[in-house]
Design a protein around this motif. Structure first.
Motif, PDB file in Angstrom:
ATOM      1  N   UNK A  90       0.849  -1.191   0.000  1.00 30.73           N
ATOM      2  CA  UNK A  90       0.000   0.000   0.000  1.00 30.73           C
ATOM      3  C   UNK A  90       0.884   1.241   0.000  1.00 30.73           C
ATOM      4  N   UNK A  91       0.344   2.398  -0.384  1.00 29.04           N
ATOM      5  CA  UNK A  91       1.160   3.616  -0.388  1.00 29.04           C
ATOM      6  C   UNK A  91       1.682   3.949   1.007  1.00 29.04           C
ATOM      7  N   UNK A  92       2.875   4.506   1.060  1.00 32.29           N
ATOM      8  CA  UNK A  92       3.447   4.937   2.332  1.00 32.29           C
ATOM      9  C   UNK A  92       2.604   6.049   2.943  1.00 32.29           C
ATOM     10  N   UNK A  93       2.609   6.091   4.278  1.00 29.75           N
ATOM     11  CA  UNK A  93       1.808   7.067   5.019  1.00 29.75           C
ATOM     12  C   UNK A  93       2.691   7.863   5.967  1.00 29.75           C
ATOM     13  N   UNK A  94       2.203   9.035   6.336  1.00 31.42           N
ATOM     14  CA  UNK A  94       2.896   9.846   7.331  1.00 31.42           C
ATOM     15  C   UNK A  94       3.023   9.064   8.634  1.00 31.42           C
ATOM     16  N   UNK A  95       4.147   9.246   9.306  1.00 32.22           N
ATOM     17  CA  UNK A  95       4.481   8.616  10.585  1.00 32.22           C
ATOM     18  C   UNK A  95       4.871   7.150  10.454  1.00 32.22           C
ATOM     19  N   UNK A  96       5.038   6.656   9.230  1.00 37.18           N
ATOM     20  CA  UNK A  96       5.785   5.413   9.063  1.00 37.18           C
ATOM     21  C   UNK A  96       7.267   5.731   9.251  1.00 37.18           C
ATOM     22  N   UNK A  97       8.003   4.770   9.810  1.00 35.86           N
ATOM     23  CA  UNK A  97       9.436   4.965  10.038  1.00 35.86           C
ATOM     24  C   UNK A  97      10.197   3.907   9.247  1.00 35.86           C
ATOM     25  N   UNK A  98      11.124   4.369   8.421  1.00 36.89           N
ATOM     26  CA  UNK A  98      11.906   3.481   7.562  1.00 36.89           C
ATOM     27  C   UNK A  98      13.393   3.708   7.780  1.00 36.89           C
ATOM     28  N   UNK A  99      14.165   2.652   7.592  1.00 34.23           N
ATOM     29  CA  UNK A  99      15.602   2.819   7.429  1.00 34.23           C
ATOM     30  C   UNK A  99      15.883   3.272   5.998  1.00 34.23           C
ATOM     31  N   UNK A 100      17.042   3.881   5.785  1.00 35.60           N
ATOM     32  CA  UNK A 100      17.565   4.140   4.437  1.00 35.60           C
ATOM     33  C   UNK A 100      19.011   3.674   4.478  1.00 35.60           C
ATOM     34  N   UNK A 101      19.354   2.621   3.717  1.00 40.10           N
ATOM     35  CA  UNK A 101      20.655   1.977   3.927  1.00 40.10           C
ATOM     36  C   UNK A 101      21.281   1.431   2.634  1.00 40.10           C
ATOM     37  N   UNK A 102      21.651   2.303   1.708  1.00 42.16           N
ATOM     38  CA  UNK A 102      22.368   1.813   0.524  1.00 42.16           C
ATOM     39  C   UNK A 102      23.804   1.428   0.875  1.00 42.16           C
ATOM     40  N   UNK A 103      24.389   0.597   0.029  1.00 46.60           N
ATOM     41  CA  UNK A 103      25.784   0.214   0.225  1.00 46.60           C
ATOM     42  C   UNK A 103      26.429  -0.157  -1.092  1.00 46.60           C
ATOM     43  N   UNK A 104      27.727  -0.082  -1.129  1.00 49.10           N
ATOM     44  CA  UNK A 104      28.511  -0.560  -2.265  1.00 49.10           C
ATOM     45  C   UNK A 104      29.587  -1.484  -1.697  1.00 49.10           C
ATOM     46  N   UNK A 105      29.648  -2.707  -2.220  1.00 51.75           N
ATOM     47  CA  UNK A 105      30.535  -3.748  -1.696  1.00 51.75           C
ATOM     48  C   UNK A 105      31.472  -4.194  -2.814  1.00 51.75           C
ATOM     49  N   UNK A 106      32.779  -4.082  -2.579  1.00 53.79           N
ATOM     50  CA  UNK A 106      33.766  -4.320  -3.636  1.00 53.79           C
ATOM     51  C   UNK A 106      34.799  -5.322  -3.119  1.00 53.79           C
ATOM     52  N   UNK A 107      34.521  -6.615  -3.191  1.00 52.72           N
ATOM     53  CA  UNK A 107      35.466  -7.609  -2.673  1.00 52.72           C
ATOM     54  C   UNK A 107      36.849  -7.499  -3.307  1.00 52.72           C
ATOM     55  N   UNK A 108      36.898  -7.178  -4.603  1.00 49.61           N
ATOM     56  CA  UNK A 108      38.203  -7.105  -5.268  1.00 49.61           C
ATOM     57  C   UNK A 108      39.064  -5.958  -4.745  1.00 49.61           C
ATOM     58  N   UNK A 109      38.440  -4.977  -4.106  1.00 53.56           N
ATOM     59  CA  UNK A 109      39.194  -3.875  -3.504  1.00 53.56           C
ATOM     60  C   UNK A 109      39.248  -3.996  -1.976  1.00 53.56           C
ATOM     61  N   UNK A 110      38.678  -5.071  -1.456  1.00 46.90           N
ATOM     62  CA  UNK A 110      38.731  -5.439  -0.040  1.00 46.90           C
ATOM     63  C   UNK A 110      38.119  -4.388   0.891  1.00 46.90           C
ATOM     64  N   UNK A 111      37.029  -3.787   0.444  1.00 49.75           N
ATOM     65  CA  UNK A 111      36.260  -2.958   1.362  1.00 49.75           C
ATOM     66  C   UNK A 111      34.819  -2.872   0.885  1.00 49.75           C
ATOM     67  N   UNK A 112      33.939  -2.562   1.825  1.00 52.45           N
ATOM     68  CA  UNK A 112      32.536  -2.316   1.532  1.00 52.45           C
ATOM     69  C   UNK A 112      32.077  -1.137   2.358  1.00 52.45           C
ATOM     70  N   UNK A 113      31.137  -0.382   1.829  1.00 55.64           N
ATOM     71  CA  UNK A 113      30.636   0.804   2.522  1.00 55.64           C
ATOM     72  C   UNK A 113      29.115   0.760   2.543  1.00 55.64           C
ATOM     73  N   UNK A 114      28.541   0.935   3.724  1.00 55.40           N
ATOM     74  CA  UNK A 114      27.094   1.068   3.878  1.00 55.40           C
ATOM     75  C   UNK A 114      26.845   2.225   4.841  1.00 55.40           C
ATOM     76  N   UNK A 115      25.828   3.003   4.543  1.00 54.75           N
ATOM     77  CA  UNK A 115      25.420   4.113   5.396  1.00 54.75           C
ATOM     78  C   UNK A 115      23.924   3.997   5.642  1.00 54.75           C
ATOM     79  N   UNK A 116      23.503   4.231   6.880  1.00 56.36           N
ATOM     80  CA  UNK A 116      22.092   3.988   7.222  1.00 56.36           C
ATOM     81  C   UNK A 116      21.613   4.934   8.305  1.00 56.36           C
ATOM     82  N   UNK A 117      20.423   5.478   8.083  1.00 55.64           N
ATOM     83  CA  UNK A 117      19.720   6.281   9.080  1.00 55.64           C
ATOM     84  C   UNK A 117      18.281   5.798   9.175  1.00 55.64           C
TER      85      UNK A 117
END
Length: 430
Positions: free
Chosen positions: A373-400
């Protein structure tokens, strides 16, 4: 409990909302969780069944909530059953809910000892056409253990085969997804405790520390601020371990040049927060690390803007995928050929960003809430994109964690927690 007493008006409101959606001549029952054994006489720490807590505030084992809005006797429209306490129990286990304290916590006037449940329940069932069972239908659930609720449902169906059955879960999915102001305030407190833990780490982390030492610092800060501890199993992943999405061993030494991905957050009064930050162990991002970090941050900021009333969860994730694809092209991790030949079921960006961007959060870290269903006011969500690069031996994720507003961009419950690369570097090197 470590937390302050919650105003019982929250639970009174929650019950009214639930009962307003019940069918005529129906009754709903909610059972507490079991205390689960480990071995010998050892048990896991008790955590309350979240639906029961949502509707009553009762945070104790061996508790039953019964809701029957059409009861002939007004006193039986809301009933809380609690384990009978005595002086012996108080000595060995500590104080339990008295009937008076149960009313103070829940706002429910009628409180009985648990031993009286069968007699009262059987009497009320003569007035009832339908009984609501409380089943776990969360889209991520994977439960193999039989619960106290499961045992009640089996027994009830045997004793009352002529009654109709209904599910409380669809009602709870609708209700729990939209938070009351009191719930948002409790979540804000969990986020504030998380902030204290994260700021402590910015002073503590340096080359040579171990991931489990970082975990210990967080736990210390959380508990000293009246949290029970982590809202979920903490992920403290340095170097290439960050590319394991649910890395929980936390047993690696943090080395100079590593990034440290921290998916760690506090609970407060059973309400969760959910934070991810990625920091440089030595206090300084490399040029490449910062380039990827800024790309993830841009995706997070753009995704956050889309969390407004009327947005559909599935469409939102598709749009975030497009933004991520653009960033991955800019980083040289994808090329136009990859995008041209991508599968609809597994877009090219999934090679480096394979999980979802957002989920409901509340009493559970992956909370109840409608997804179709459509999102409504006063719903609480995380926002957590990430980029994971095994060949460069690091991954980054940020979340609020963000609250959807009636108008405008969401309110960030974690807006005071450092996230800009320069601010993190400055604090780590102060």
């Amino acid at each position: 409990m470590k937390y302050d007493l919650i105003d019982n008006n929250l639970f009174i409101k929650n019950r009214k909302k639930f009962m307003a959606q019940m069918m005529p001549h129906s009754l709903a029952v909610f059972n507490s969780n079991d205390i689960y054994p480990i071995g010998a006489d050892s048990t896991m720490p008790f955590q309350q069944q979240r639906d029961l807590f949502y509707l009553s505030g009762a945070d104790q084992e061996e508790t039953i909530l019964l809701l029957f809005p059409d009861s002939i006797e007004e006193k039986h429209r809301e009933i809380l059953f609690v384990r009978e306490t005595n002086a012996h129990i108080a000595v060995w286990e500590g104080a339990k809910l008295t009937k008076e304290r149960a009313t103070e916590v829940s706002g429910i006037e009628t409180v009985y000892w648990l031993t009286e449940f069968d007699k009262i329940f059987y009497g009320l069932m003569t007035e009832v056409d339908t009984i609501y069972f409380n089943t776990n239908e969360h889209y991520r659930q994977s439960v193999e253990t039989q619960t106290r609720e499961d045992r009640f449902i089996i027994r009830c169906k045997e004793k009352f085969p002529a009654h109709q059955w209904a599910k409380s879960n669809p009602i709870l999915q609708r209700l729990r997804g939209v938070k009351e102001p009191e719930e948002i305030a409790l979540m804000q407190r969990a986020c504030d405790i998380t902030e204290k833990g994260f700021r402590r780490l910015l002073e503590f982390v340096k080359p040579g520390v171990w991931e489990y030492e970082v975990e210990a610092e967080l736990l210390h800060e959380f508990i000293r601020n009246r949290s029970r501890g982590f809202a979920y199993t903490p992920i403290i992943a340095s170097g290439n371990s960050a590319n394991v999405l649910h890395y929980v061993e936390n047993n690696r030494q943090c080395k100079d040049g590593d990034l440290l991905l921290l998916d760690t957050a506090a609970e407060y009064a059973n309400f969760s927060s959910d934070l991810t930050r990625t920091i440089p162990v030595n206090g300084k991002f490399t040029t490449r690390q910062k380039e990827v970090y800024e790309a993830v941050l841009r995706v997070k900021n753009e995704a956050t803007k889309m969390l407004v009333p009327g947005t559909y969860w599935a469409e939102y994730h598709k749009e975030v995928g497009k933004i991520m694809t653009s960033e991955l092209l800019g980083l040289g991790l994808l090329d136009k050929k990859d995008v041209k030949n991508e599968s609809e079921d597994w877009p090219a960006y999934k090679k480096y960003f394979m999980h979802g961007t957002s989920h409901h959060i509340g009493l559970d870290t992956h909370d109840y809430g409608e997804l179709k269903s459509p999102m409504k006011a006063n719903m609480v969500f995380t926002v957590e994109p990430g980029i994971y690069i095994p060949e460069e031996e690091f991954g980054i994720r940020l979340e609020d964690d963000v609250v959807i507003q009636e108008k405008g961009e969401p309110f960030n419950l974690m807006g005071n927690i450092p996230i800009e690369a320069k601010e993190i570097e400055d604090l780590m090197n102060n």
